[in-house]
Design a protein around this motif. Structure first.
Motif: not given
Length: 265
Positions: A198-209
């Protein structure tokens, strides 16, 4: 120059250490590349189990008691086949004696390998590499909490006796969140309905959406002879995170793939 600490583990995340901690001081690094010898004893001898390297690093040349920074993710150790080329076999048209021999004096020239361990013409039977490509997108949100198959990322392969498989999957995730939000997606490899990696992916929408994240998972396993179904599944990883679009079949940036290599031992 950097100081390194290296240790082997049985899993990519967590798990038990499979070796002692090897410390290396003042290793010369050029453009991020270095070469060092590692010896883990019997931990890697004929066990056909997955092993992962965890590497810690800190500046060398008198860094003293500065802490080591552990690099993530751990790096998988993969098998490398080797071949023996018999010079006389290039021109040989028959070799009946070599096929039936139980002893071979020439083995002294090949590191003591016995006749029973030579590869024969049929030794590669059943070895195969196939790749499945994502066919459509999968929308992941809080209303779809369980693991769901990513369209197209599934294969059913026949594994001969005394064989193993090497699985590799990668692809992209498009977050649908606005600026200053984030998306969390869990990607998992399944073998016959059971998760093996398994792998967890975290995507931060900063500074763009609508930012993009990518996954990459590799896993090796020995399986019983017969047909086995391999799948890549995804789920919404954390309540409160934004919706995500996974493995779009029409977008090369997001298109996922699943490669299965069957390797005869």
């Amino acid at each position: 120059q950097f100081d390194l600490q290296v240790q082997a583990f049985e899993t990519e995340i967590g798990g038990a250490a499979q070796s002692g901690l090897i410390s290396l001081e003042n290793v010369q690094v050029a453009n991020g590349i270095f070469t060092v010898p590692l010896f883990f004893g019997s931990s890697f001898t004929n066990n056909f189990k997955a092993r992962f390297l965890e590497i810690g690093v800190r500046p060398g040349s008198g860094s003293g008691n500065d802490p080591f920074t552990v690099l993530t993710p751990r790096q998988p150790i993969t098998s490398v086949p080797y071949a023996i080329n018999a010079q006389n076999a290039v021109t040989a048209t028959t070799a009946t004696t070599a096929i039936t021999a139980t002893t071979a004096t020439n083995t002294t020239q090949l590191g003591g390998i016995t006749a029973a361990n030579y590869l024969t013409g049929s030794s590669n039977f059943g070895q195969n590499v196939t790749t499945a490509i994502g066919t459509n997108s999968l929308i992941i949100n809080q209303t779809l909490p369980g693991y769901t198959l990513i369209p197209g990322l599934t294969q059913t392969v026949n594994v001969p006796a005394n064989s193993a498989i090497q699985l590799t999957t990668d692809g992209g995730i498009l977050s649908s969140g606005a600026v200053n939000t984030y998306s969390v997606v869990d990607i998992a490899l399944y073998v016959d309905g059971a998760a093996v990696a398994q792998r967890r992916i975290v995507i931060a929408n900063n500074p763009l959406p609508a930012s993009v994240g990518n996954w990459n998972i590799s896993f090796g396993q020995t399986l019983a002879a017969g047909n086995h179904t391999i799948e890549v599944r995804a789920r919404h990883g954390l309540n409160g995170s934004a919706e995500s679009n996974i493995s779009s079949g029409s977008d090369p940036l997001l298109r996922g793939q699943l490669t299965v290599a069957v390797i005869k031992k």
